[in-house]
Scaffold this motif. Structure first.
Motif, short mmCIF file in Angstrom:
data_model
loop_
_atom_site.label_atom_id
_atom_site.label_comp_id
_atom_site.label_asym_id
_atom_site.label_seq_id
_atom_site.Cartn_x
_atom_site.Cartn_y
_atom_site.Cartn_z
N LYS A 25 12.14 3.43 -9.96
CA LYS A 25 13.40 2.70 -10.06
C LYS A 25 13.25 1.31 -9.45
O LYS A 25 12.35 1.06 -8.65
N ILE A 26 14.14 0.42 -9.85
CA ILE A 26 14.15 -0.92 -9.27
C ILE A 26 14.83 -0.85 -7.91
O ILE A 26 15.97 -0.40 -7.79
N GLU A 27 14.11 -1.27 -6.91
CA GLU A 27 14.60 -1.19 -5.53
C GLU A 27 15.33 -2.45 -5.12
O GLU A 27 16.37 -2.39 -4.45
N GLN A 28 14.81 -3.62 -5.53
CA GLN A 28 15.41 -4.89 -5.11
C GLN A 28 14.92 -5.99 -6.04
O GLN A 28 13.80 -5.95 -6.54
N VAL A 29 15.78 -6.98 -6.27
CA VAL A 29 15.43 -8.14 -7.10
C VAL A 29 15.99 -9.38 -6.44
O VAL A 29 17.14 -9.38 -5.99
N GLY A 30 15.21 -10.46 -6.44
CA GLY A 30 15.75 -11.70 -5.89
C GLY A 30 14.66 -12.74 -5.68
O GLY A 30 13.49 -12.54 -6.02
N PRO A 31 15.03 -13.89 -5.09
CA PRO A 31 14.05 -14.93 -4.80
C PRO A 31 13.04 -14.46 -3.77
O PRO A 31 13.36 -13.66 -2.87
N ALA A 32 11.81 -14.98 -3.88
CA ALA A 32 10.74 -14.54 -2.99
C ALA A 32 11.06 -14.82 -1.53
O ALA A 32 10.68 -14.04 -0.65
N GLU A 33 11.79 -15.91 -1.28
CA GLU A 33 12.08 -16.24 0.11
C GLU A 33 13.10 -15.29 0.74
O GLU A 33 13.28 -15.27 1.97
N GLU A 34 13.75 -14.48 -0.09
CA GLU A 34 14.77 -13.55 0.44
C GLU A 34 14.29 -12.11 0.46
O GLU A 34 15.02 -11.23 0.94
N VAL A 55 15.85 -16.20 -12.08
CA VAL A 55 15.44 -16.41 -10.70
C VAL A 55 14.08 -17.10 -10.70
O VAL A 55 13.10 -16.57 -11.24
N GLU A 56 14.03 -18.29 -10.14
CA GLU A 56 12.76 -18.99 -10.02
C GLU A 56 12.01 -18.45 -8.81
O GLU A 56 12.58 -18.22 -7.75
N ASN A 57 10.70 -18.24 -8.99
CA ASN A 57 9.86 -17.66 -7.95
C ASN A 57 10.50 -16.37 -7.44
O ASN A 57 10.85 -16.24 -6.27
N GLY A 58 10.64 -15.43 -8.36
CA GLY A 58 11.36 -14.20 -8.05
C GLY A 58 10.44 -13.01 -7.80
O GLY A 58 9.24 -13.04 -8.09
N VAL A 59 11.03 -11.96 -7.23
CA VAL A 59 10.31 -10.73 -6.91
C VAL A 59 11.15 -9.53 -7.35
O VAL A 59 12.37 -9.52 -7.16
N VAL A 60 10.47 -8.55 -7.93
CA VAL A 60 11.09 -7.27 -8.28
C VAL A 60 10.33 -6.18 -7.53
O VAL A 60 9.12 -6.04 -7.71
N LEU A 61 11.03 -5.43 -6.68
CA LEU A 61 10.41 -4.31 -5.99
C LEU A 61 10.70 -3.02 -6.74
O LEU A 61 11.83 -2.77 -7.17
N ILE A 62 9.66 -2.21 -6.91
CA ILE A 62 9.76 -0.94 -7.63
C ILE A 62 9.39 0.19 -6.68
O ILE A 62 8.34 0.15 -6.01
N ARG A 63 10.25 1.18 -6.62
CA ARG A 63 9.97 2.34 -5.78
C ARG A 63 10.37 3.62 -6.51
O ARG A 63 11.51 3.74 -6.98
N ASP A 64 9.43 4.54 -6.63
CA ASP A 64 9.69 5.85 -7.24
C ASP A 64 10.31 5.73 -8.63
O ASP A 64 11.24 6.46 -8.99
N GLU A 85 19.19 -3.21 -9.18
CA GLU A 85 18.92 -2.11 -8.26
C GLU A 85 19.40 -0.78 -8.84
O GLU A 85 20.52 -0.67 -9.33
N GLY A 86 18.52 0.21 -8.80
CA GLY A 86 18.86 1.56 -9.25
C GLY A 86 18.53 1.84 -10.70
O GLY A 86 18.53 3.00 -11.11
N LYS A 87 18.28 0.81 -11.50
CA LYS A 87 17.94 1.05 -12.90
C LYS A 87 16.47 1.46 -13.04
O LYS A 87 15.65 1.28 -12.13
N ASP A 88 16.15 2.02 -14.21
CA ASP A 88 14.77 2.39 -14.49
C ASP A 88 13.87 1.16 -14.34
O ASP A 88 14.22 0.06 -14.79
N ALA A 89 12.72 1.37 -13.76
CA ALA A 89 11.79 0.26 -13.54
C ALA A 89 10.98 0.00 -14.81
O ALA A 89 9.78 0.26 -14.88
#
Length: 414
Positions: A56-65, A45-54, A375-379
């Motif tokens: 775990k991985i909460e969300q992964v995808g392009p920054a614009e999404e 993913v170019e220009n990507g974002v990974v959100l981490i919560r508690d 999503e849902g895997k260990d961060a």
């Protein structure tokens, strides 16, 4: 003096903070941004974002999404990958100081000791654990070393925690077995290859017989508990794998014959001459934890090559990397560097990264938790300041279960 009730929550917060008792979960919301994010679940993913919560991985995808929620601490770098996996090491049993007191990886009192548990010897505070973590390794398959017919058990840990209980992912993953001339260097018996294989086969037969008696409906006819045979029965019944270290083609063939005869799940460790037996390994469906690419060649590894991983991988055989074990300093290699050399010698670079992440997780049976950014895997996430396979690149941030390592200095962050 009595404090007003409205002051108590703040006071409690300060006391807990000072005592270090506040859970890291309160600060576990993070956003990791990368110019390139290798999720290992598809295309980068170019220009990507990974959100981490508690943790775990909460969300992964392009920054614009992806909208980064308020309050998330943001980290940014050139390349983001899943936490790297060292698929075969002895770190935590073999220690930094190379002295008898921190070398628990190989017991030389007997050539067959399946009862030895890695969990009983692992030192979570060993300096080498932190050294690997600083190089992006977040998970290790560690345990007893090659060098005995059966040297003991292996396990899977995260490179974190104060104790083994903090670090554990899987307490018993495989039995460490060795076929080849190295065994005769450590023991009077076996003195030859055929003797070593005969000793191993005899233990397998004993375990089969023991398993039958252990299940006898009459308690009085059941055998006394045997910890070693219990471990071998677990292997024969598929609850753990046989991790067989074999380098010479004839030793690899012996491992494949034993696997066909007894039906245990097999992972080939080392495989310096695996490229000679690509058809046989592929037909058997046996994955290879390849020898460290930069291994010092000699003895059973004299035919190891820089492009072994490339040649075996291109044949359709799952190949992953390890730091391995060698009895001299430095006491550990770094699997990332070993993979980088393979990439330099022609292995597909994305495939090499897969071998350090999701492919290792699949072979070790932990892909439901780690190995990819989903999503849902260990961060478990690593940020690099450049191409991970360039020698000058370094991890700038390492996260394990959402916790940043090394931990930020609270004074500097005020």
């Amino acid at each position: 003096m009595t404090l007003p009730c409205d002051k108590l929550p703040a006071l409690v917060f300060i006391i807990l903070l000072a005592a270090g008792l506040l859970s890291d979960e309160l600060y576990a919301q993070k956003a990791v941004k990368g110019d390139t994010v290798y999720t290992m679940e598809g295309e980068p993913v170019e220009n990507g974002v990974v959100l981490i919560r508690d943790g775990k991985i909460e969300q992964v995808g392009p920054a614009e999404e992806i909208t980064i929620p308020d309050g998330y601490e943001t980290f940014q770098g050139s390349v983001v990958t899943p936490g790297l996996i060292d698929a075969r090491t002895v770190v935590g049993l073999a220690g930094y100081y190379n002295q008898d007191h921190d070398q628990d990886q190989l017991d030389l009192t007997h050539a067959i000791q399946p009862e030895l548990r890695a969990i009983d010897a692992y030192n979570a505070r060993e300096e080498l654990v932190g050294f690997l973590r600083d190089n992006g390794i977040t998970t290790m398959h560690t345990g007893h070393a090659p060098g005995a017919v059966i040297s003991g058990q292996t396990m899977i840990v995260k490179t974190t925690g104060r104790t083994v209980d903090d670090a554990i992912v899987d307490s018993t993953t495989a039995l460490a077995i060795t076929l080849g001339s190295v065994v005769r260097n450590n023991f009077d018996t076996p003195g030859t290859r055929s003797k070593g294989i005969a000793m191993f086969r005899q233990e397998l037969i004993r375990a089969q017989e023991y398993a039958g008696r252990r299940n006898n409906e009459d308690p009085d006819r059941r055998p006394d508990r045997d910890l070693g045979l219990d471990a071998i029965v677990d292997m024969l019944e598929g609850r753990i794998s046989a991790l067989i270290t074999a380098h010479r083609s004839r030793d690899i063939m012996a491992a494949l014959r034993l696997q066909r005869e007894f039906g245990f799940p097999l992972i080939l460790d080392g495989g310096a001459e695996a490229y000679v037996l690509k058809d046989e390994l592929k037909e058997a469906g046996v994955p290879v934890i390849i020898h460290p690419t930069m291994v010092r060649t000699g003895g059973d590894t004299e035919n190891a090559a820089f492009d072994t991983a490339k040649r075996v991988s291109e044949a359709g055989i799952p190949v992953v990397f390890q730091s391995g074990y060698e009895p001299y300093v430095p006491k550990t290699r770094v699997a990332l560097f070993e993979a980088g050399i393979s990439a330099g010698y022609g292995m597909d670079r994305v495939e090499a990264l897969r071998s350090l992440t999701i492919s290792s997780a699949e072979i070790l049976g932990i892909d439901d938790r780690t190995g990819s950014l989903a999503e849902g895997k260990d961060a478990d996430v690593v940020i690099f300041d450049g191409d991970p396979f360039e020698y000058t690149s370094r991890p700038t941030h390492v996260f394990i279960d959402g916790t940043q390592f090394p931990a930020p200095d609270p004074v500097q962050n005020q």
